[in-house]
Design a protein around this motif. Structure first.
Motif, PDB file in Angstrom:
ATOM      1  N   PHE A  37       1.059  -1.077   0.036  1.00 33.52           N
ATOM      2  CA  PHE A  37      -0.187  -0.029  -0.040  1.00 33.52           C
ATOM      3  C   PHE A  37       0.837   1.282   0.060  1.00 33.52           C
ATOM      4  N   ARG A  38       0.438   2.373  -0.326  1.00 28.94           N
ATOM      5  CA  ARG A  38       1.017   3.681  -0.482  1.00 28.94           C
ATOM      6  C   ARG A  38       0.284   4.697   0.220  1.00 28.94           C
ATOM      7  N   GLN A  39       0.954   5.729   0.710  1.00 26.77           N
ATOM      8  CA  GLN A  39       0.193   6.962   1.297  1.00 26.77           C
ATOM      9  C   GLN A  39       0.959   8.189   1.022  1.00 26.77           C
ATOM     10  N   ALA A  40       0.509   8.995   0.196  1.00 30.06           N
ATOM     11  CA  ALA A  40       1.148  10.148  -0.112  1.00 30.06           C
ATOM     12  C   ALA A  40       0.694  11.508   0.878  1.00 30.06           C
ATOM     13  N   PRO A  41       1.519  12.354   0.926  1.00 30.31           N
ATOM     14  CA  PRO A  41       1.056  13.607   1.911  1.00 30.31           C
ATOM     15  C   PRO A  41      -0.227  13.905   1.682  1.00 30.31           C
ATOM     16  N   GLY A  42      -1.046  14.194   2.652  1.00 34.41           N
ATOM     17  CA  GLY A  42      -2.443  14.567   2.484  1.00 34.41           C
ATOM     18  C   GLY A  42      -3.489  13.664   1.899  1.00 34.41           C
ATOM     19  N   LYS A  43      -3.169  12.713   1.616  1.00 35.92           N
ATOM     20  CA  LYS A  43      -3.965  11.496   1.148  1.00 35.92           C
ATOM     21  C   LYS A  43      -4.249  10.375   1.815  1.00 35.92           C
ATOM     22  N   GLU A  44      -5.386   9.870   1.656  1.00 37.23           N
ATOM     23  CA  GLU A  44      -5.547   8.280   2.350  1.00 37.23           C
ATOM     24  C   GLU A  44      -4.740   7.200   1.730  1.00 37.23           C
ATOM     25  N   ARG A  45      -4.302   6.402   2.514  1.00 40.10           N
ATOM     26  CA  ARG A  45      -3.542   5.195   2.267  1.00 40.10           C
ATOM     27  C   ARG A  45      -4.345   4.417   1.263  1.00 40.10           C
ATOM     28  N   GLU A  46      -3.552   3.772   0.055  1.00 42.13           N
ATOM     29  CA  GLU A  46      -4.310   3.270  -1.097  1.00 42.13           C
ATOM     30  C   GLU A  46      -3.593   1.757  -1.573  1.00 42.13           C
ATOM     31  N   PHE A  47      -4.240   1.115  -1.877  1.00 41.15           N
ATOM     32  CA  PHE A  47      -3.968  -0.414  -2.283  1.00 41.15           C
ATOM     33  C   PHE A  47      -3.107  -0.269  -3.570  1.00 41.15           C
ATOM     34  N   VAL A  48      -1.924  -0.865  -3.390  1.00 37.71           N
ATOM     35  CA  VAL A  48      -1.178  -0.753  -4.772  1.00 37.71           C
ATOM     36  C   VAL A  48      -1.270  -2.264  -5.362  1.00 37.71           C
ATOM     37  N   VAL A  49      -0.907  -3.688  -4.599  1.00 43.60           N
ATOM     38  CA  VAL A  49      -0.914  -4.674  -5.224  1.00 43.60           C
ATOM     39  C   VAL A  49      -1.094  -5.673  -4.123  1.00 43.60           C
ATOM     40  N   ALA A  50      -1.534  -6.770  -4.331  1.00 42.26           N
ATOM     41  CA  ALA A  50      -1.520  -7.890  -3.400  1.00 42.26           C
ATOM     42  C   ALA A  50      -0.975  -9.304  -3.999  1.00 42.26           C
ATOM     43  N   ILE A  51      -0.573 -10.171  -3.377  1.00 36.23           N
ATOM     44  CA  ILE A  51       0.014 -11.464  -3.873  1.00 36.23           C
ATOM     45  C   ILE A  51      -0.433 -12.794  -2.766  1.00 36.23           C
ATOM     46  N   SER A  52      -1.111 -13.623  -3.373  1.00 29.62           N
ATOM     47  CA  SER A  52      -1.856 -14.389  -2.642  1.00 29.62           C
ATOM     48  C   SER A  52      -0.670 -15.597  -1.943  1.00 29.62           C
ATOM     49  N   TRP A  53      -0.836 -16.481  -1.000  1.00 26.50           N
ATOM     50  CA  TRP A  53      -0.066 -17.185  -0.235  1.00 26.50           C
ATOM     51  C   TRP A  53       1.079 -17.937  -0.603  1.00 26.50           C
ATOM     52  N   THR A  54       0.797 -18.389  -2.049  1.00 23.72           N
ATOM     53  CA  THR A  54       1.876 -19.103  -2.877  1.00 23.72           C
ATOM     54  C   THR A  54       2.269 -18.261  -3.922  1.00 23.72           C
ATOM     55  N   GLY A  55       1.739 -17.241  -4.036  1.00 23.44           N
ATOM     56  CA  GLY A  55       1.875 -16.355  -5.310  1.00 23.44           C
ATOM     57  C   GLY A  55       1.352 -16.599  -6.528  1.00 23.44           C
ATOM     58  N   GLY A  56       0.385 -17.466  -6.457  1.00 22.92           N
ATOM     59  CA  GLY A  56      -0.446 -17.802  -7.570  1.00 22.92           C
ATOM     60  C   GLY A  56      -1.632 -16.768  -8.136  1.00 22.92           C
ATOM     61  N   SER A  57      -1.932 -16.138  -7.310  1.00 25.56           N
ATOM     62  CA  SER A  57      -2.825 -14.795  -7.584  1.00 25.56           C
ATOM     63  C   SER A  57      -2.210 -13.542  -7.369  1.00 25.56           C
ATOM     64  N   LEU A  58      -2.287 -12.511  -8.095  1.00 28.14           N
ATOM     65  CA  LEU A  58      -1.910 -11.516  -8.139  1.00 28.14           C
ATOM     66  C   LEU A  58      -2.714 -10.361  -8.338  1.00 28.14           C
ATOM     67  N   TYR A  59      -2.936  -9.306  -8.034  1.00 30.79           N
ATOM     68  CA  TYR A  59      -3.969  -7.953  -8.219  1.00 30.79           C
ATOM     69  C   TYR A  59      -3.286  -6.788  -7.934  1.00 30.79           C
ATOM     70  N   TYR A  60      -3.416  -5.904  -9.423  1.00 31.72           N
ATOM     71  CA  TYR A  60      -2.644  -4.790  -9.314  1.00 31.72           C
ATOM     72  C   TYR A  60      -3.654  -3.652  -9.156  1.00 31.72           C
ATOM     73  N   ALA A  61      -3.291  -2.190  -8.705  1.00 28.97           N
ATOM     74  CA  ALA A  61      -4.161  -1.380  -8.756  1.00 28.97           C
ATOM     75  C   ALA A  61      -3.930  -0.650 -10.299  1.00 28.97           C
ATOM     76  N   ASP A  62      -4.876  -0.263 -11.021  1.00 29.80           N
ATOM     77  CA  ASP A  62      -4.830   0.303 -12.231  1.00 29.80           C
ATOM     78  C   ASP A  62      -3.371   1.411 -12.368  1.00 29.80           C
ATOM     79  N   SER A  63      -3.231   2.061 -11.420  1.00 30.80           N
ATOM     80  CA  SER A  63      -2.319   2.970 -11.422  1.00 30.80           C
ATOM     81  C   SER A  63      -0.912   2.453 -11.766  1.00 30.80           C
ATOM     82  N   VAL A  64      -0.726   1.267 -11.138  1.00 29.12           N
ATOM     83  CA  VAL A  64       0.710   0.613 -11.124  1.00 29.12           C
ATOM     84  C   VAL A  64       0.751  -0.432 -12.147  1.00 29.12           C
ATOM     85  N   LYS A  65      -0.445  -1.050 -12.850  1.00 26.97           N
ATOM     86  CA  LYS A  65      -0.451  -2.027 -13.844  1.00 26.97           C
ATOM     87  C   LYS A  65       0.619  -1.852 -14.889  1.00 26.97           C
TER      88      LYS A  65
END
Length: 122
Positions: A37-65
Motif C-alpha cells: 500500500f502507499r500513502q502520499a502526503p495529505g492523501k489516504e492510504r491506498e492499495f497498490v498490489v496483493a499476492i496470494s499465499w503461494t504467489g499464484g494470484s496477483l492483483y494490481y491497482a490500475d495506476s501501477v499495472k
C-alpha cells in the motif's frame, strides 16, 4: 503474529526503478496474503498490489499495472515490489501488510510494517 520490516526506498528520478523488500518474522510466512500500500502526503492510504499465499494470484491497482511487479519468496519470508518507470505521482510512503485472508482493502489487513519512503523527482 507476524512482524514486517520494509526496506529499499529512496530518491529516484522519473523513469527510474526501485525494488522494495519486506521481510517477515514471527509466524509462518506462507499463511499470509501480502499486500503493498502507499500513502502520499495529505492523501489516504491506498492499495497498490496483493499476492496470494503461494504467489499464484496477483492483483494490481490500475495506476501501477504494467510498471510494478510483486513477488514473494516463502523460503526467505520476503515479499518484493519491483517498481519500474516511476512517476512523480508514485511518491509516497510504501507499506507492506499481511493478513490471513485475501483482500485489496486497507482496513482488512491486520499486520503492517513501518513504511519506507519513495520519492520520485521530475
Amino acid at each position: 503474529q507476524v512482524q514486517l520490516v520494509e526496506s529499499g526506498g529512496g530518491l529516484v528520478q522519473a523513469g527510474g526503478s526501485l525494488r522494495l523488500s519486506c521481510a517477515a518474522s514471527g509466524d509462518t510466512f506462507s499463511k499470509y496474503v501480502m499486500g503493498w500500500f502507499r500513502q502520499a502526503p495529505g492523501k489516504e492510504r491506498e492499495f497498490v498490489v496483493a499476492i496470494s499465499w503461494t504467489g499464484g494470484s496477483l492483483y494490481y491497482a490500475d495506476s501501477v499495472k504494467g510498471r510494478f511487479t510483486i513477488s514473494r519468496d516463502n523460503a526467505k519470508n520476503t515479499v518484493y515490489l519491483q517498481m519500474n518507470s516511476l512517476k512523480p505521482e508514485d511518491t509516497a510512503v510504501y507499506y507492506c501488510a499481511a493478513d490471513r485472508g485475501w483482500s485489496v482493502e486497507v482496513t482488512r489487513y491486520k499486520y503492517w510494517g513501518q513504511g519506507t519512503q519513495v520519492t520520485v523527482s521530475s
